[in-house]
Design an enzyme around this catalytic site. Structure first.
Site, PDB file in Angstrom:
ATOM      1  N   SER A  51      45.607  40.906  45.074  1.00 55.77           N
ATOM      2  CA  SER A  51      46.124  41.482  43.827  1.00 55.77           C
ATOM      3  C   SER A  51      45.239  42.675  43.444  1.00 55.77           C
ATOM      4  CB  SER A  51      46.113  40.428  42.728  1.00 55.77           C
ATOM      5  OG  SER A  51      44.793  39.979  42.532  1.00 55.77           O
ATOM      6  N   GLU A  91      46.564  56.033  20.947  1.00 52.40           N
ATOM      7  CA  GLU A  91      46.256  56.020  22.389  1.00 52.40           C
ATOM      8  C   GLU A  91      47.486  55.729  23.246  1.00 52.40           C
ATOM      9  OE1 GLU A  91      45.110  53.862  20.125  1.00 52.40           O
ATOM     10  OE2 GLU A  91      44.936  51.813  20.897  1.00 52.40           O
ATOM     11  N   PRO A 104      46.021  41.700  57.991  1.00 54.24           N
ATOM     12  CA  PRO A 104      46.535  41.248  56.682  1.00 54.24           C
ATOM     13  C   PRO A 104      47.862  41.934  56.331  1.00 54.24           C
ATOM     14  CG  PRO A 104      44.183  41.749  56.527  1.00 54.24           C
ATOM     15  CD  PRO A 104      44.629  42.212  57.878  1.00 54.24           C
ATOM     16  N   HIS A 118      47.993  53.240  16.637  1.00 57.30           N
ATOM     17  CA  HIS A 118      47.351  53.276  17.951  1.00 57.30           C
ATOM     18  C   HIS A 118      47.804  54.544  18.681  1.00 57.30           C
ATOM     19  CE1 HIS A 118      45.561  49.248  18.160  1.00 57.30           C
ATOM     20  NE2 HIS A 118      46.638  48.794  17.536  1.00 57.30           N
ATOM     21  N   GLY A 147      41.499  45.420  17.506  1.00 60.94           N
ATOM     22  CA  GLY A 147      41.068  44.083  17.881  1.00 60.94           C
ATOM     23  C   GLY A 147      41.522  43.064  16.860  1.00 60.94           C
ATOM     24  N   ILE A 168      53.776  31.446  44.789  1.00 62.83           N
ATOM     25  CA  ILE A 168      54.953  30.617  44.500  1.00 62.83           C
ATOM     26  C   ILE A 168      55.824  31.267  43.430  1.00 62.83           C
ATOM     27  CG2 ILE A 168      55.674  28.430  43.435  1.00 62.83           C
ATOM     28  CD1 ILE A 168      53.291  27.108  44.802  1.00 62.83           C
ATOM     29  N   GLU A 169      55.175  31.809  42.389  1.00 66.02           N
ATOM     30  CA  GLU A 169      55.917  32.306  41.220  1.00 66.02           C
ATOM     31  C   GLU A 169      56.819  33.493  41.517  1.00 66.02           C
ATOM     32  OE1 GLU A 169      51.805  31.056  39.724  1.00 66.02           O
ATOM     33  OE2 GLU A 169      52.645  32.106  41.427  1.00 66.02           O
ATOM     34  N   CYS A 207      43.193  51.450  14.333  1.00 59.99           N
ATOM     35  CA  CYS A 207      43.743  50.205  13.810  1.00 59.99           C
ATOM     36  C   CYS A 207      42.627  49.356  13.184  1.00 59.99           C
ATOM     37  CB  CYS A 207      44.503  49.473  14.913  1.00 59.99           C
ATOM     38  SG  CYS A 207      45.744  48.354  14.232  1.00 59.99           S
ATOM     39  N   LYS A 224      49.577  48.684  42.469  1.00 59.23           N
ATOM     40  CA  LYS A 224      51.026  48.886  42.662  1.00 59.23           C
ATOM     41  C   LYS A 224      51.588  49.745  41.550  1.00 59.23           C
ATOM     42  CE  LYS A 224      52.555  44.653  42.393  1.00 59.23           C
ATOM     43  NZ  LYS A 224      51.442  43.723  42.299  1.00 59.23           N
TER      44      LYS A 224
HETATM   45  N1  GLN Z   1      43.420  42.508  13.344  1.00 58.95           N
HETATM   46  C1  GLN Z   1      43.915  43.644  12.619  1.00 58.95           C
HETATM   47  C2  GLN Z   1      45.295  43.383  12.043  1.00 58.95           C
HETATM   48  O1  GLN Z   1      45.974  42.487  12.456  1.00 58.95           O
HETATM   49  C3  GLN Z   1      43.932  44.886  13.492  1.00 58.95           C
HETATM   50  C4  GLN Z   1      44.865  44.799  14.661  1.00 58.95           C
HETATM   51  C5  GLN Z   1      44.630  45.852  15.699  1.00 58.95           C
HETATM   52  O2  GLN Z   1      43.575  46.472  15.737  1.00 58.95           O
HETATM   53  N2  GLN Z   1      45.593  46.089  16.568  1.00 58.95           N
HETATM   54  O3  GLN Z   1      45.720  44.097  11.163  1.00 58.95           O
END
Ligand code: GLN
Length: 554
Positions: free
Chosen positions: A13, A508, A190, A506, A353, A148-149, A380, A17
């Site tokens: 893996s 990004e 392989p 976001h 996060g 298998i999957e 965020c 790809k």
């Molecule tokens: N935890 C935060 C929220 O739920 C920020 C989420 C994130 O950074 N994507 O608002």
């Protein structure tokens, strides 16, 4: 007639790809064809939204709010098309649909089986992307042949060729040709075994992409061609490249797009890859080192921040800067600060996060960047953290926090919106996908975008608490973007700081190699200025006080 290309992987893996498929997509687009991509994932999660980024890497968000596999990010960046959630299907979502249909009685009491019911649903997912506006659909089958999957997917794509005609389907198998140090040889076995396994499922590859450390000799290609029964011009070598942006050029050099077009009868359109070549030349020329600290929780798996890293690179390429990432574990930040180890950073990114762990470290990073005039971009959760930091340290709101981390905070400057409070289903509570924002005329953010109404993708539950708006409005922290109805704060920036900008979105997810996301572009510009100021040999920037007297490496 829409043509279909299926990409499978063998041997191990993680062979890239997704990048191989994306690169081929780019080449076909450079031939004037309209290309769309999709990923079929053999795991049971209904979508990657609830999967741990430590294990699975980032969740890529589409405009329509799909929480998808990170390979869709490669697809969008390389093929330069915005995809939808229809471009990602998992075993979990496929089984859910079939079981729901069974419960509704759609199968009229018949025995429901993997073949034909699951395979039909897989084929339906593949076909739903077909339209008059699409010439080629590239479908990547996740996982590795032999798992298998993966079997129902292989069976479905095998049948697919019979269903729509042999001349409309092309199978690509991506394998590894390892190098054995002691004997000094590259080994094809392989690849042979993997192709044998694929053929045992009824799929004869039309082309093989052989990944290898060093280029393959033509003898070795001939051997693979003979033993795997694939024409020699369709044995394509993708030896390790210096940068991932080189892969489309490598595959073109190896003739992959030509073989695909020949077999699928797509005509011999001239291919124009000059723009991509110029991009690769810029990647190679980007030489001014710029040190960016990425303060994260999931730094042990860099893929958890894939789009953020890519966006920084796009901005670096734009400015001729060589982005040198420092992965900083948020929980270790306070110790690092005490040791003065953040001094040499040219910029700090606080990415998104969930959950409390590491948040205090991120708040400390925001404070440090604000006080030390280090450019800082908050994404965020990053924006939420900057808001909390400013509230605590500049507005005197002791104990300010997000109610996500401290439900009893006296100052929940980040909070759930009314409409979110009673929802308990983890899959359905977030603000997801593209939302418009209007920007404050003349603000740093509006200047970066060059527009006053912008759309960015979202994935979060919590928001800037409107009850605290006026306190911020009386300070240097400018609320520089809000939702069209004015209820939600979307962008913040600090007056008088080189770059201290946060967004609830976001950005990004929309950055492209030749079109960096505006906030990343301006953030890296600001970090570059700092880098040049810190090291006058790099440019004409000002020399920071005391900088020349510091011992090297301090
Ligand atoms: N935890 C935060 C929220 O739920 C920020 C989420 C994130 O950074 N994507 O608002």
């Amino acid at each position: 007639m829409t043509k279909h290309i299926f990409v499978t992987g063998g041997v191990v893996s993680g062979l890239g790809k997704g990048l191989s498929g994306s690169s081929l997509g780019r080449l076909l687009k450079a031939r004037g064809l309209r290309v769309i991509m999709q990923k079929l994932d053999p795991y049971l999660n209904v979508d990657p939204g609830t999967m741990n980024p430590f294990e699975h890497g980032e969740v890529f968000v589409t405009d329509d709010g799909g929480e998808t596999d990170l390979d869709l990010g490669h697809y969008e960046r390389f093929v330069d098309e915005n995809l939808t959630q229809d471009s990602n299907a998992t075993t979990g979502s496929i089984y859910s649909a079939v079981i729901a249909a069974e419960r509704r009685g759609d199968y009229l009491g018949k025995t429901v089986q993997v073949i034909p019911h699951i395979t039909n649903e897989i084929k339906r997912r593949i076909s739903r992307l077909v339209s008059d506006d699409v010439d080629v659909i590239i479908t990547e089958v996740g996982g590795t042949v032999g798992d298998i999957e993966i079997l129902p997917f292989l069976e479905a794509i095998r049948q697919f060729r019979l269903d729509i005609g042999r001349e409309n389907v092309f199978y690509i198998h991506v394998t590894l040709v390892p190098f054995l140090g002691p004997s000094g040889e590259q080994k094809t076995k392989p690849t042979q075994h993997s192709v044998t396994e694929l053929r045992s499922r009824g799929i004869q590859p039309d082309a093989i992409i052989c990944r290898s450390e060093a280029p393959l000799s033509s003898d070795l290609k001939r051997k693979i061609s003979n033993l795997c029964d694939v024409p020699i011009n369709a044995v394509v070598n993708a030896a390790d490249a210096k940068s991932l942006y080189e892969i489309p050029l490598v595959l073109h050099e190896e003739g992959l797009d030509r073989v695909v077009c020949d077999v699928l009868g797509l005509g011999d359109h001239p291919v124009d890859i000059t723009e991509w070549e110029a991009l690769v030349a810029r990647v190679e020329a980007a030489s001014t080192p710029v040190r960016i600290g990425l303060i994260g929780k999931y730094v042990s798996l860099p893929d958890a921040y894939l789009s953020v890293v890519e966006s920084l690179n796009h901005a670096g390429i734009h400015h001729g800067a060589d982005i040198q990432l420092e992965w900083i574990q948020a929980e270790e930040l306070e110790g690092m600060l005490a040791e003065g180890r953040l001094r040499d950073l040219d910029g700090i990114v606080i990415p998104g996060g969930f959950g409390e762990r590491g948040v205090e470290g991120k708040i400390a990073a925001a404070a440090h960047s604000r006080e030390a005039n280090i450019p800082c971009l908050g994404l965020c959760l990053g924006m939420q953290v900057m808001t909390i930091e400013f509230a605590r340290n500049e507005l005197g709101l002791t104990g300010a926090n997000s109610s996500e981390f401290d439900p009893r905070s006296p100052h929940p400057v980040i909070d759930l919106m009314e409409s979110q409070r009673d929802v308990t289903d983890m899959g359905g509570t977030m603000r997801l996908g593209a939302y418009w924002a209007k920007l404050k005329p003349g603000s740093q953010v509006a200047r970066a975008y060059g527009e006053e109404v912008v759309s960015e993708r979202h994935r979060h539950r919590y928001e800037f608490n409107p009850a605290y708006r006026s306190r911020f409005e009386d300070s240097d922290l400018v609320l520089s973007g809000e939702s069209p109805d004015g209820r939600l704060v979307e962008f913040i920036e600090l007056d008088g700081h080189p770059f201290w900008v946060g967004t609830q979105a976001h950005p990004e997810f929309k950055s492209r190699p030749d079109r960096p996301a505006p906030l990343f572009r301006e953030f890296v510009a600001s970090a570059l200025q700092r880098a040049e100021g810190r090291n006058p040999r790099l440019g004409l920037g000002e020399i920071a006080e005391g900088e020349l007297t510091k011992p090297a490496g301090s």
